[in-house]
Design a protein around this motif. Structure first.
Motif, PDB file in Angstrom:
ATOM      1  N   UNK A  33       0.808  -1.187   0.120  1.00 31.61           N
ATOM      2  CA  UNK A  33       0.172   0.049   0.166  1.00 31.61           C
ATOM      3  C   UNK A  33       0.857   1.126  -0.042  1.00 31.61           C
ATOM      4  N   UNK A  34       2.004   1.231   0.272  1.00 29.43           N
ATOM      5  CA  UNK A  34       3.024   2.454   0.475  1.00 29.43           C
ATOM      6  C   UNK A  34       2.831   3.109   1.682  1.00 29.43           C
ATOM      7  N   UNK A 278      -6.247   0.424  -4.633  1.00 24.74           N
ATOM      8  CA  UNK A 278      -6.142   1.379  -3.626  1.00 24.74           C
ATOM      9  C   UNK A 278      -4.851   1.254  -3.009  1.00 24.74           C
ATOM     10  N   UNK A 279      -4.150   2.284  -2.609  1.00 22.27           N
ATOM     11  CA  UNK A 279      -3.182   2.586  -1.938  1.00 22.27           C
ATOM     12  C   UNK A 279      -3.381   3.016  -0.346  1.00 22.27           C
ATOM     13  N   UNK A 296      11.840   9.588  -4.871  1.00 22.29           N
ATOM     14  CA  UNK A 296      10.946   8.444  -4.640  1.00 22.29           C
ATOM     15  C   UNK A 296       9.474   8.993  -4.034  1.00 22.29           C
ATOM     16  N   UNK A 297       9.252  10.009  -3.785  1.00 23.04           N
ATOM     17  CA  UNK A 297       8.109  10.544  -3.141  1.00 23.04           C
ATOM     18  C   UNK A 297       7.143  11.450  -4.047  1.00 23.04           C
ATOM     19  N   UNK A 298       5.854  11.594  -3.401  1.00 21.65           N
ATOM     20  CA  UNK A 298       4.934  12.611  -4.256  1.00 21.65           C
ATOM     21  C   UNK A 298       4.660  13.303  -3.020  1.00 21.65           C
ATOM     22  N   UNK A 318       3.740  10.871   0.112  1.00 20.31           N
ATOM     23  CA  UNK A 318       3.447   9.571  -0.182  1.00 20.31           C
ATOM     24  C   UNK A 318       4.622   8.842  -0.773  1.00 20.31           C
ATOM     25  N   UNK A 319       4.978   7.574  -0.334  1.00 16.77           N
ATOM     26  CA  UNK A 319       5.915   6.915  -0.893  1.00 16.77           C
ATOM     27  C   UNK A 319       5.542   5.507  -1.332  1.00 16.77           C
ATOM     28  N   UNK A 320       5.180   5.259  -2.591  1.00 15.85           N
ATOM     29  CA  UNK A 320       4.713   4.012  -3.043  1.00 15.85           C
ATOM     30  C   UNK A 320       5.238   2.863  -2.625  1.00 15.85           C
TER      31      UNK A 320
END
Length: 324
Positions: A33-34, A278-279, A296-298, A318-320
């Protein structure tokens, strides 16, 4: 009339704030899920902002405060230091603009200068971090706010938005010639949508007709080689006011708004399988924010935490792959 409209919407949105419910994703859950991380908040709380990346930093542009007053604020987040800085303000105070990073510069376009959805703009401004100031560039062909923009092959695609009504406009800006041109319009007219470029295509995702009107789950995919659109798998939940970014060959969608509901969903689209999963849900349900990928993040700053008015200074990343 404008004053009456303003207070009518404020009253409705205030009621919505009392009734707001965080809405999760209906998509199948991803087994990986990240993870989310809460970072230093923005200095200025606001929503309906534009967000873009340049030089490894996240720019948050314009927006409005508690009572729909537009702002010219420009604040920049440095992920390496977890610090914010104020930069030269926009030449005009505006909310619901769009922004992109291109060739190390930031381009901000459109938006509204009046409260609510009054006074749509055609303006395009360019910010050069090396100079530290904004300059006017060629105006869009149509005035609009609540639009979306993305970059593909060195050009800016400005999609949808609203003036007197939702639009299907699709205009393309070439920074080399400083000119706009019209491309094939979106099949679905909408505002408060998200746009992402990935693997040579432009994705127009979600959006709405109006606050109480239809909420779109449409995913429409533009191919510049043929100047044509096709459809992808629809969003698990149609909504407006969502944010989007591409990372690691996938598209990630965050938050959004329904009447009297705020969405806390994080969803991932895989173009190879045309499927949504869904994450991990957003820690803070929001709409009217933006998203930008760095490393690596959003990073997802700002936004409203209740329907209609309201604002936040939240910054969450958020980091997947689930790093912390």
């Amino acid at each position: 009339m404008k004053r009456a409209l303003l207070w009518s919407v404020v009253l409705i949105a205030g009621l919505g704030g009392c009734l707001a419910v965080a809405t999760p994703s209906a998509a199948p859950k991803d087994q990986a899920p990240g993870a989310w991380k809460t970072l230093t908040p923005m200095p200025t709380a606001r929503q309906e902002v534009a967000v873009a990346e340049a030089g490894g930093k996240v720019y948050v542009i314009g927006g409005y405060g508690e009572w729909y007053e537009p702002t010219d604020a420009v604040e920049v987040y440095d992920p390496a230091r977890d610090l914010w800085e104020s930069k030269s303000p926009l030449p005009i105070a505006v909310h619901h603009p769009a922004a992109v990073g291109l060739n190390g510069k930031i381009y901000a376009m459109g938006g509204f200068t009046g409260r609510l959805f009054q006074n749509p703009q055609q303006t395009l401004f360019e910010y050069d971090p090396a100079v530290g100031s904004w300059r006017h560039r060629a105006s869009m062909l149509s005035a609009r706010g609540a639009l979306a923009a993305t970059v593909l092959n060195g050009k800016i695609h400005a999609l949808g938005g609203a003036a007197k009504q939702s639009l299907s406009a699709h205009e393309v800006y070439d920074p080399v010639t400083d000119r706009w041109s019209r491309a094939n319009a979106m099949p679905t007219a909408r505002d408060h949508l998200a746009a992402v470029a990935l693997d040579g295509k432009v994705y127009a995702i979600g959006g709405r007709e109006s606050f109480f009107g239809e909420k779109y789950s449409n995913v429409e995919i533009y191919d510049p080689g043929t100047d044509s659109w096709r459809t992808g798998a629809p969003l698990p939940l149609g909504r407006g006011g969502l944010a989007a970014a591409a990372l690691q060959g996938r598209i990630f969608i965050f938050g959004g708004e329904l009447p009297f509901k705020i969405v806390n969903a994080t969803e991932m689209y895989d173009p190879a399988t045309d499927r949504w999963t869904a994450k991990a849900a957003m820690p803070t349900a929001r709409h009217g924010m933006g998203a930008a990928a760095v490393g690596p993040r959003i990073y997802v700053p700002g936004g409203g935490t209740r329907p209609g008015p309201g604002r936040s200074s939240v910054l969450e990343a958020f980091e997947p792959c689930g790093g912390s």
